[in-house]
Design an enzyme around this catalytic site. Sequence first.
Site, short mmCIF file in Angstrom:
data_model
loop_
_atom_site.label_atom_id
_atom_site.label_comp_id
_atom_site.label_asym_id
_atom_site.label_seq_id
_atom_site.Cartn_x
_atom_site.Cartn_y
_atom_site.Cartn_z
N SER A 160 0.83 -1.21 0.00
CA SER A 160 0.00 0.00 0.00
C SER A 160 0.86 1.25 0.00
O SER A 160 1.99 1.26 0.50
CB SER A 160 -0.91 0.02 1.23
OG SER A 160 -1.82 -1.04 1.19
N GLN A 161 0.30 2.33 -0.53
CA GLN A 161 1.02 3.59 -0.50
C GLN A 161 1.14 4.07 0.95
O GLN A 161 0.24 3.85 1.77
CB GLN A 161 0.34 4.63 -1.37
CG GLN A 161 -1.01 5.10 -0.93
CD GLN A 161 -1.68 5.93 -2.01
OE1 GLN A 161 -2.32 5.40 -2.91
NE2 GLN A 161 -1.50 7.24 -1.93
#
Length: 207
Positions: free
Chosen positions: A53-54
Amino acid sequence: MRLVYSLRSRGVTDARVLAAIEATPRHMFVDRAFRDRAYDDLPLPIACGQTISQPSVVGVMTQALAPTPRCKVLEVGAGSGYQAAVLARLARRVYAIERHKALAREAAQRLKALDLGSVSLVSGDGALGWPDQAPFDRIMVTAAAEDPPALLLSQLREGGVMVLPVGQSDDVQQLIRIVKTPQGLEYTELLPVRFVPLLAGLPEGDA
């Protein structure tokens, strides 16, 4: 430091969360081909068709989960192990489940290299949770379900918090925070997101 400024601009202001992310070397959790992008605020591909995930989403989810040094946390969908590494710096104990054996092995190796011994990471069906260790003070799910899974909610302690994406398609998902109170479940919508689906069972032929 550039990453921390980016997180602040996206609403991640909890000092403990920012310090945990700053202390976690994200480049260790991405493939070599993407290491020059490791500190950009972007999701990146990892093995088995999954993603890391960012950082801003990791920050928002961790901030919403609000783990304390006394918390026992369950993470469903460990992936590269990055989120578990961040949680390990904030909670007493982290139990992480990853359905892909190869990802689980690599994640466990990274966590060991970082000397994060407070994380127990196994390969298994995350949809089942970890009944032997329930109840949990906090539960984070990093894959999208159509509805909050009742089985996981049953493993959440009263007063506990669950953070997860929900949605019926890849395009329409909402990150939500659930608090389990004596009167029932309290829901708060946080932001639109895009996660891989939460799948029951284990992948065929996974080695």
